[in-house]
Scaffold this active site. Structure first.
Site, PDB file in Angstrom:
ATOM      1  N   GLY A  72       0.806  -1.218   0.000  1.00 47.79           N
ATOM      2  CA  GLY A  72       0.000   0.000   0.000  1.00 47.79           C
ATOM      3  C   GLY A  72       0.839   1.268   0.000  1.00 47.79           C
ATOM      4  O   GLY A  72       0.537   2.224  -0.713  1.00 47.79           O
ATOM      5  N   SER A  73       1.890   1.281   0.792  1.00 48.49           N
ATOM      6  CA  SER A  73       2.704   2.500   0.885  1.00 48.49           C
ATOM      7  C   SER A  73       3.361   2.823  -0.449  1.00 48.49           C
ATOM      8  O   SER A  73       3.396   3.980  -0.870  1.00 48.49           O
ATOM      9  CB  SER A  73       3.765   2.355   1.974  1.00 48.49           C
ATOM     10  N   ASN A 152      -8.423   3.880   8.302  1.00 45.82           N
ATOM     11  CA  ASN A 152      -7.884   2.717   8.993  1.00 45.82           C
ATOM     12  C   ASN A 152      -8.145   2.723  10.494  1.00 45.82           C
ATOM     13  O   ASN A 152      -8.268   1.682  11.110  1.00 45.82           O
ATOM     14  CB  ASN A 152      -6.384   2.595   8.723  1.00 45.82           C
ATOM     15  N   GLN A 180      -7.749  -0.087   3.303  1.00 43.91           N
ATOM     16  CA  GLN A 180      -8.631  -0.652   4.330  1.00 43.91           C
ATOM     17  C   GLN A 180      -9.976  -1.095   3.764  1.00 43.91           C
ATOM     18  O   GLN A 180     -10.608  -1.984   4.305  1.00 43.91           O
ATOM     19  CB  GLN A 180      -8.887   0.388   5.435  1.00 43.91           C
ATOM     20  N   SER A 200      -3.550  -3.310  -0.769  1.00 48.72           N
ATOM     21  CA  SER A 200      -2.476  -4.052  -0.122  1.00 48.72           C
ATOM     22  C   SER A 200      -2.956  -5.450   0.279  1.00 48.72           C
ATOM     23  O   SER A 200      -4.010  -5.585   0.907  1.00 48.72           O
ATOM     24  CB  SER A 200      -2.035  -3.277   1.128  1.00 48.72           C
ATOM     25  N   HIS A 202      -2.146  -7.841   2.456  1.00 45.53           N
ATOM     26  CA  HIS A 202      -2.277  -8.435   3.794  1.00 45.53           C
ATOM     27  C   HIS A 202      -3.469  -7.931   4.590  1.00 45.53           C
ATOM     28  O   HIS A 202      -3.699  -8.376   5.713  1.00 45.53           O
ATOM     29  CB  HIS A 202      -0.983  -8.242   4.590  1.00 45.53           C
ATOM     30  N   THR A 238      11.974  -7.844 -10.423  1.00 48.87           N
ATOM     31  CA  THR A 238      11.414  -9.171 -10.660  1.00 48.87           C
ATOM     32  C   THR A 238      10.173  -9.360  -9.795  1.00 48.87           C
ATOM     33  O   THR A 238      10.183  -9.050  -8.606  1.00 48.87           O
ATOM     34  CB  THR A 238      12.465 -10.255 -10.344  1.00 48.87           C
ATOM     35  N   CYS A 326       1.321   6.953  23.535  1.00 50.05           N
ATOM     36  CA  CYS A 326       2.238   5.991  24.132  1.00 50.05           C
ATOM     37  C   CYS A 326       2.440   4.756  23.268  1.00 50.05           C
ATOM     38  O   CYS A 326       3.354   3.986  23.487  1.00 50.05           O
ATOM     39  CB  CYS A 326       1.755   5.584  25.511  1.00 50.05           C
TER      40      CYS A 326
END
Lengths: 392, 145
Positions: A72-73, A152, A180, A200, A202, A238, A326
């Site tokens: 995706g990126s 997302n 997403q 993407s 995955h 490839t 965090c």
């Protein structure tokens, strides 16, 4: 062994068995390079082309319009930089939104340093962009609109068809990051006037490290990765044959049973949202209640911090995620939560539970049950909760 | 990412709660940054007889508070004053670099409570004169490390 409940399907999904089985022969048996002319090479070539067709079919495109990438990126980078560089002489203005994935936002920020102007559209409290704002932002220098299909973090689905119409009317390229949305929403790039679409593998039970960019036929954009002549000379390297095969199979499976899967997921999602709202006070559902990804549940739990929620959930075998500072290593909570108008202290207490094909009602009950206890325990420890009760 | 000690203190925090009529209370951090620590002290003579805390924050903030209270309970004011954030982090078998500010907060929370005690009881505690608990101090401190 304690059971493990995975509710972070927006982060990634397991590779489905049927997908893995399709992939396996392309590691050690059919390992030929698709560019080689002997039969072993052709086998790989055929497999890659089959996957291209599977992807094209899923989104209503032609197979010539599908280009495989490393995810995706890369697709986002390619679409945005590629169009920007190619159309420099026409204009230098790009429109996007404040809640895009960082693959889009950071690419736009990079282009700003190269002399491009970028408008980052605000979103409302549900995370939706305003179409009037979009129209107003368009200038005669605008060359690209890039708006994500669905968010997302909070799951909000944007009015993609309407954006497509506006872009078409104004003769501006329209890219959507559908990473997403893909596998959860019926997409038709032609009907919806989408010029470029990132996806993407995955995120829909395919492998990681593989994705695709749909590029409408005739649209010209600069190449990001130069080298050999793979992908019709537009994306060198490839081919990642096994992963491409997996992506093709995964997308086919996702759209084979889309309605049935979604019906089940939406039922689970709405039950979870209802249960949390009923059983835990001082919570806020983030994202639009209906225009929402089928598996997305995202709440802020006031007076507590997201990471301690995640750690506590992990202790009882539940995987989720949070937009708290965090968990990101930065000082600020997620840009998406701030953009929908949440104050920092509330944004810190966010929790995303993203449901997938493998979750069931029993798991939802287990998670909510534990969440009730965890939130109660953390609130009893929180000076913010004390202050709130005192004022009350 | 966290040591077993951190997880232990996070899941079973020691000395959580409040002290009625405390001799000193201190609060540091802010909600904007995502962490607030409040410490309550019961002091007899110059000994910290009891200490309790309440914390809003991440796992390491809660663990740091818990560990800090353990390290000063039953100690003299002078000993508590000598407690550094590094000592709190070491007692937890270390904290990830981005979480070191949590141990700084714990040290500051104790000092802030002692400052409150010294003001209420007209006691001079050496080392508290020029303390400054600026909101984002604990973060800056780490970034300059």
């Amino acid at each position: 062994m304690q059971k493990y409940i995975y509710m972070d399907n927006a982060a990634t999904t397991p590779v489905k068995k049927e997908v893995l089985e399709e992939m396996l022969p392309y590691f050690s048996e059919n390992y030929g390079n698709p560019s080689s002319i002997y039969s072993l090479g052709s086998k790989s070539k055929v497999a890659v082309e089959k996957a291209r067709e599977q992807v094209a079919k899923a989104i209503g495109a032609d197979k010539k319009e599908i280009f495989f990438t490393a995810g995706g990126s890369e697709s986002d980078n390619w679409a945005i930089k590629g169009v920007a560089y190619k159309n420099k002489s026409k204009g230098n203005h790009i429109i996007t939104s404040k809640i895009e994935h960082h693959a889009v936002l950071h690419t736009c920020e990079y282009l700003e340093k190269q002399g491009f102007d970028v408008t980052y559209l605000d979103v409302d409290e549900d995370g939706l962009i305003n179409l009037e704002d979009l129209e107003k932002a368009i200038t005669d220098k605008t060359i690209l609109i890039s708006i994500m299909y669905a968010n997302n973090e909070i799951g909000t689905i944007q009015p993609i068809s309407e954006i497509g119409k506006i872009a078409k009317k104004r003769n501006i390229y329209f890219h959507t990051d559908a990473v997403q949305a893909l596998g959860s929403i019926k997409i038709d790039v032609k009907d919806q006037n989408i010029d470029m679409l990132s996806l993407s593998g995955h995120k829909f039970y395919g492998p990681k490290g593989v994705g695709a960019l749909y590029i409408r036929q005739g649209l010209k954009l600069d190449t990001l990765i130069s080298g050999g002549g793979q992908e019709r000379g537009k994306r060198a390297g490839t081919e990642n044959v096994a992963s491409i095969v997996g992506l093709g199979k995964a997308i086919e499976l996702a759209y084979e049973n889309l309605e049935e899967n979604n019906e089940k997921l939406i039922k689970l999602r709405d039950k979870m949202i209802k249960d949390i709202e009923e059983k835990i006070p001082y919570v806020r559902l983030n994202g639009h209640r209906n225009k929402r990804l089928p598996g997305n549940v995202n709440f802020c739990f006031r007076f507590i911090e997201g990471e301690s929620l995640l750690l506590s959930l992990d202790m009882v075998g539940v995987a989720g995620s949070s937009g708290s500072a965090c968990t990101s290593g930065s000082l600020d909570p997620s840009h998406v939560l701030l953009s929908i108008g949440l104050p920092h202290e509330i944004a810190h207490g966010s929790l995303r539970l993203s449901l997938g094909s493998f979750n069931n009602e029993e798991e939802v009950d287990y998670v909510v049950e534990n969440l009730v206890e965890i939130v109660d325990r953390l609130r009893k420890m929180s000076p913010l909760y004390d202050k709130f009760l005192e004022v009350k | 990412m966290y040591s077993e000690k951190v997880m232990d203190h996070f899941t079973h925090p020691r000395n959580v709660g409040e002290i009625e009529n405390p001799d000193g209370v201190g609060e540091v951090g802010n909600a904007k940054c995502g962490d607030i620590m409040r410490m309550y002290l019961k002091i007899e003579g110059d000994v910290i007889e009891d200490v309790k805390f309440k914390t809003f924050g991440c796992g390491s903030a809660i663990a740091s508070s818990s560990m800090a209270t353990e390290l000063i309970k039953g100690k003299t004011i002078e000993e508590a004053m000598a407690l550094t954030n590094k000592a709190v982090a070491e007692a937890l078998d270390g904290l990830p670099p981005v979480k070191m500010h949590c141990s700084v907060l714990a040290e500051q929370a104790i000092k802030s409570a002692l400052l409150d005690y010294s003001k209420k009881h007209n006691v001079v505690i050496p080392g508290l004169e020029d303390l400054n608990f600026d909101d984002e101090d604990h973060h800056d401190l780490i970034e300059n490390d």
